[in-house]
Design a protein around this motif. Structure first.
Motif, PDB file in Angstrom:
ATOM      1  N   VAL A 294       0.840  -1.205   0.000  1.00  0.00           N
ATOM      2  CA  VAL A 294       0.000   0.000   0.000  1.00  0.00           C
ATOM      3  C   VAL A 294       0.875   1.254   0.000  1.00  0.00           C
ATOM      4  CG1 VAL A 294      -1.616   1.353   1.395  1.00  0.00           C
ATOM      5  CG2 VAL A 294      -2.019  -1.090   1.029  1.00  0.00           C
ATOM      6  N   ALA A 295       1.926   1.248   0.806  1.00  0.00           N
ATOM      7  CA  ALA A 295       2.811   2.413   0.888  1.00  0.00           C
ATOM      8  C   ALA A 295       3.530   2.670  -0.436  1.00  0.00           C
ATOM      9  CB  ALA A 295       3.827   2.214   2.009  1.00  0.00           C
ATOM     10  N   LYS A 296       3.944   1.593  -1.114  1.00  0.00           N
ATOM     11  CA  LYS A 296       4.713   1.749  -2.357  1.00  0.00           C
ATOM     12  C   LYS A 296       3.828   1.992  -3.575  1.00  0.00           C
ATOM     13  CE  LYS A 296       9.019   0.796  -0.948  1.00  0.00           C
ATOM     14  NZ  LYS A 296      10.208   1.629  -1.214  1.00  0.00           N
ATOM     15  N   LEU A 297       2.685   1.291  -3.654  1.00  0.00           N
ATOM     16  CA  LEU A 297       1.879   1.308  -4.881  1.00  0.00           C
ATOM     17  C   LEU A 297       0.711   2.281  -4.822  1.00  0.00           C
ATOM     18  CD1 LEU A 297       1.806  -2.543  -5.499  1.00  0.00           C
ATOM     19  CD2 LEU A 297       3.359  -0.863  -6.504  1.00  0.00           C
ATOM     20  N   GLY A 298       0.194   2.550  -3.625  1.00  0.00           N
ATOM     21  CA  GLY A 298      -0.943   3.461  -3.523  1.00  0.00           C
ATOM     22  C   GLY A 298      -0.694   4.817  -4.160  1.00  0.00           C
ATOM     23  N   PRO A 299       0.429   5.483  -3.865  1.00  0.00           N
ATOM     24  CA  PRO A 299       0.702   6.784  -4.484  1.00  0.00           C
ATOM     25  C   PRO A 299       0.833   6.727  -6.004  1.00  0.00           C
ATOM     26  CG  PRO A 299       2.070   6.461  -2.539  1.00  0.00           C
ATOM     27  CD  PRO A 299       1.423   5.139  -2.828  1.00  0.00           C
ATOM     28  N   ILE A 300       1.323   5.604  -6.520  1.00  0.00           N
ATOM     29  CA  ILE A 300       1.450   5.472  -7.976  1.00  0.00           C
ATOM     30  C   ILE A 300       0.066   5.491  -8.629  1.00  0.00           C
ATOM     31  CG2 ILE A 300       2.119   3.895  -9.842  1.00  0.00           C
ATOM     32  CD1 ILE A 300       4.457   2.991  -8.069  1.00  0.00           C
ATOM     33  N   GLY A 301      -0.865   4.715  -8.075  1.00  0.00           N
ATOM     34  CA  GLY A 301      -2.213   4.684  -8.628  1.00  0.00           C
ATOM     35  C   GLY A 301      -2.893   6.039  -8.562  1.00  0.00           C
ATOM     36  N   ALA A 302      -2.707   6.747  -7.447  1.00  0.00           N
ATOM     37  CA  ALA A 302      -3.325   8.061  -7.297  1.00  0.00           C
ATOM     38  C   ALA A 302      -2.762   9.049  -8.315  1.00  0.00           C
ATOM     39  CB  ALA A 302      -3.104   8.575  -5.877  1.00  0.00           C
ATOM     40  N   GLU A 303      -1.437   9.001  -8.523  1.00  0.00           N
ATOM     41  CA  GLU A 303      -0.822   9.919  -9.492  1.00  0.00           C
ATOM     42  C   GLU A 303      -1.216   9.559 -10.922  1.00  0.00           C
ATOM     43  OE1 GLU A 303       1.757  13.058 -10.937  1.00  0.00           O
ATOM     44  OE2 GLU A 303       0.446  12.670  -9.223  1.00  0.00           O
ATOM     45  N   MET A 304      -1.341   8.272 -11.225  1.00  0.00           N
ATOM     46  CA  MET A 304      -1.798   7.882 -12.556  1.00  0.00           C
ATOM     47  C   MET A 304      -3.193   8.447 -12.844  1.00  0.00           C
ATOM     48  SD  MET A 304      -0.563   3.914 -13.050  1.00  0.00           S
ATOM     49  CE  MET A 304      -1.486   3.751 -14.587  1.00  0.00           C
ATOM     50  N   LYS A 305      -4.068   8.332 -11.876  1.00  0.00           N
ATOM     51  CA  LYS A 305      -5.424   8.849 -12.072  1.00  0.00           C
ATOM     52  C   LYS A 305      -5.409  10.355 -12.277  1.00  0.00           C
ATOM     53  CE  LYS A 305      -7.665   5.072  -9.551  1.00  0.00           C
ATOM     54  NZ  LYS A 305      -8.348   4.644  -8.310  1.00  0.00           N
ATOM     55  N   ARG A 306      -4.565  11.062 -11.535  1.00  0.00           N
ATOM     56  CA  ARG A 306      -4.469  12.516 -11.711  1.00  0.00           C
ATOM     57  C   ARG A 306      -3.982  12.861 -13.122  1.00  0.00           C
ATOM     58  NH1 ARG A 306      -1.206  16.667 -11.950  1.00  0.00           N
ATOM     59  NH2 ARG A 306       0.673  15.358 -11.936  1.00  0.00           N
ATOM     60  N   LEU A 307      -2.968  12.165 -13.582  1.00  0.00           N
ATOM     61  CA  LEU A 307      -2.423  12.424 -14.917  1.00  0.00           C
ATOM     62  C   LEU A 307      -3.429  12.095 -16.012  1.00  0.00           C
ATOM     63  CD1 LEU A 307       1.146  10.966 -14.292  1.00  0.00           C
ATOM     64  CD2 LEU A 307       0.642  13.361 -14.802  1.00  0.00           C
ATOM     65  N   MET A 308      -4.164  11.006 -15.838  1.00  0.00           N
ATOM     66  CA  MET A 308      -5.132  10.587 -16.849  1.00  0.00           C
ATOM     67  C   MET A 308      -6.295  11.569 -16.982  1.00  0.00           C
ATOM     68  SD  MET A 308      -4.240   7.860 -18.534  1.00  0.00           S
ATOM     69  CE  MET A 308      -5.771   7.124 -19.132  1.00  0.00           C
ATOM     70  N   ASP A 309      -6.478  12.408 -15.984  1.00  0.00           N
ATOM     71  CA  ASP A 309      -7.527  13.429 -16.065  1.00  0.00           C
ATOM     72  C   ASP A 309      -7.150  14.569 -17.008  1.00  0.00           C
ATOM     73  OD1 ASP A 309      -9.293  12.129 -14.395  1.00  0.00           O
ATOM     74  OD2 ASP A 309      -8.616  13.160 -12.576  1.00  0.00           O
ATOM     75  N   ASP A 310      -5.888  14.594 -17.474  1.00  0.00           N
ATOM     76  CA  ASP A 310      -5.437  15.634 -18.401  1.00  0.00           C
ATOM     77  C   ASP A 310      -4.752  14.987 -19.601  1.00  0.00           C
ATOM     78  OD1 ASP A 310      -4.627  17.922 -19.674  1.00  0.00           O
ATOM     79  OD2 ASP A 310      -3.413  18.701 -18.005  1.00  0.00           O
ATOM     80  N   PRO A 311      -5.526  14.365 -20.502  1.00  0.00           N
ATOM     81  CA  PRO A 311      -4.913  13.655 -21.636  1.00  0.00           C
ATOM     82  C   PRO A 311      -4.089  14.562 -22.544  1.00  0.00           C
ATOM     83  CG  PRO A 311      -7.298  13.827 -21.907  1.00  0.00           C
ATOM     84  CD  PRO A 311      -6.995  14.239 -20.506  1.00  0.00           C
TER      85      PRO A 311
END
Length: 346
Positions: A294-311
């Motif tokens: 959770v500590a290692k992968l959770g932030p990656i998923g959150a940042e991916m979602k943020r980036l995908m909001d701005d194609p």
């Protein structure tokens, strides 16, 4: 980009559902290589279409892989991040390599046999010639090293065979054009780390895969903390405590897989994990693995979602990367055309 002694090229297919295996087996290593090499990281959309892809999904998955690269720590300004189809040199060089490679070489590729199955007559020519395009991807940038998993070693060996045959077939022309004794390098594999092959959370004998019908077989990079925790807790194990020595994992594929995942996430060894948890119950180890994942992968998923909001921002990164990749690629294509004997613009 300034010339350096060592250059890394690698690519990821945009076919959706990037997971922990992609991260530990490839993308995490891409990030580390930025410190020591001149890196080009490619979203290989030409490879993706060797089997049919929905056009809109292909665009979305291309952006998703790009978002994953960046969320995991790849710097698209210091290095080059782009999608393959924007640089025409990949297809041009692949055709020339199709004329260098031998049918027998490609027929022996185990991945083609596995993907084609019993219906070889009905698969695309692109799927058969896939390794030739992979060779072009690498050699278009005259890459000296490629980070590969065990399942890609055969393709890299073919890349080396194609480079060697090209250098031998055109040795006189390479010399006559003032390009040295050999034009293409014999690219070396970079295979390292305790979890280069991450297995299914439901079956330790099978590789973690996006095509597995059970979502609990994998941790997706876009999973949130609750999903990650649930999947780790439900991962298949056996009733025995963890062994104290790595040799004790050999007949226990699920235990071996989870220990390998933990080791890779902390940049350690399996033995170091067993030094900490060996002899204890699996439940204790799993709780620690939940917290770590959770500590290692959770932030990656959150940042991916943020980036995908701005194609649009993702597309701008790919365009910039393709422009910079094209500078290198165009030089190689010009040299290769001169070597082969093609008339071209000066």
């Amino acid at each position: 980009m300034a010339a350096v002694a060592e250059r890394v090229f690698s690519g990821v297919q945009p076919t959706g559902n990037l997971h922990l295996g992609n991260y530990l087996g490839a993308i995490k290593r891409f990030v580390a290589l930025q410190e020591t090499h001149d890196c080009l990281y490619c979203v290989v959309d030409l490879h993706a279409i060797t089997v049919w892809q929905d056009p809109e999904e292909l665009k979305r998955h291309t952006r998703e892989v790009t978002a994953a690269f960046i969320a995991c720590g790849i710097d698209p300004k210091a290095h080059i991040v782009f999608n393959q189809s924007q640089v025409s040199g990949h297809a041009e060089l692949a055709w020339i390599f199709n004329c260098v490679a031998r049918m027998g070489w490609l027929s022996r590729m185990t991945q083609f046999k596995e993907k084609a199955g019993k219906d070889r007559e009905n698969v695309s020519l692109g799927l058969f010639a896939y390794p030739s395009l992979m060779a072009a991807d690498i050699l278009l940038y005259r890459a000296t090293h490629v980070p590969v998993g065990e399942d890609q070693k055969q393709h890299l060996e073919l890349t080396r065979d194609i480079a060697q045959k090209f250098n031998v077939d055109f040795a006189a022309s390479i010399a006559a054009n003032g390009l040295g004794d050999a034009y293409f390098p014999l690219t070396e594999p970079l295979i390292a780390g305790p979890a280069t092959r991450v297995m299914s959370l439901r079956d330790g004998s099978k590789k973690m895969s996006k095509s597995d019908p059970s979502d609990f077989s994998r941790i997706n990079l876009t999973d949130d903390a609750d999903a990650i925790a649930g999947k780790v807790r439900k991962a298949k194990t056996d009733p025995e405590p963890l062994p104290s020595e790595e040799a004790g994992l050999k007949a226990r594929p699920e235990a071996d897989n989870l220990v390998g995942i933990y080791a890779a996430l902390v940049d350690g060894s399996r033995q170091s994990v067993l030094d900490q948890f060996g002899g204890g119950q699996f439940s204790t180890f799993k709780s620690a693995l939940v917290d770590l994942a959770v500590a290692k992968l959770g932030p990656i998923g959150a940042e991916m979602k943020r980036l995908m909001d701005d194609p649009g921002a993702i597309d701008a990164i790919l365009i910039d990367g393709a422009d910079r990749a094209r500078v290198i690629a165009d030089r190689t294509i010009a040299d290769v055309k001169d070597i082969v004997g093609m008339v071209r613009r000066g």
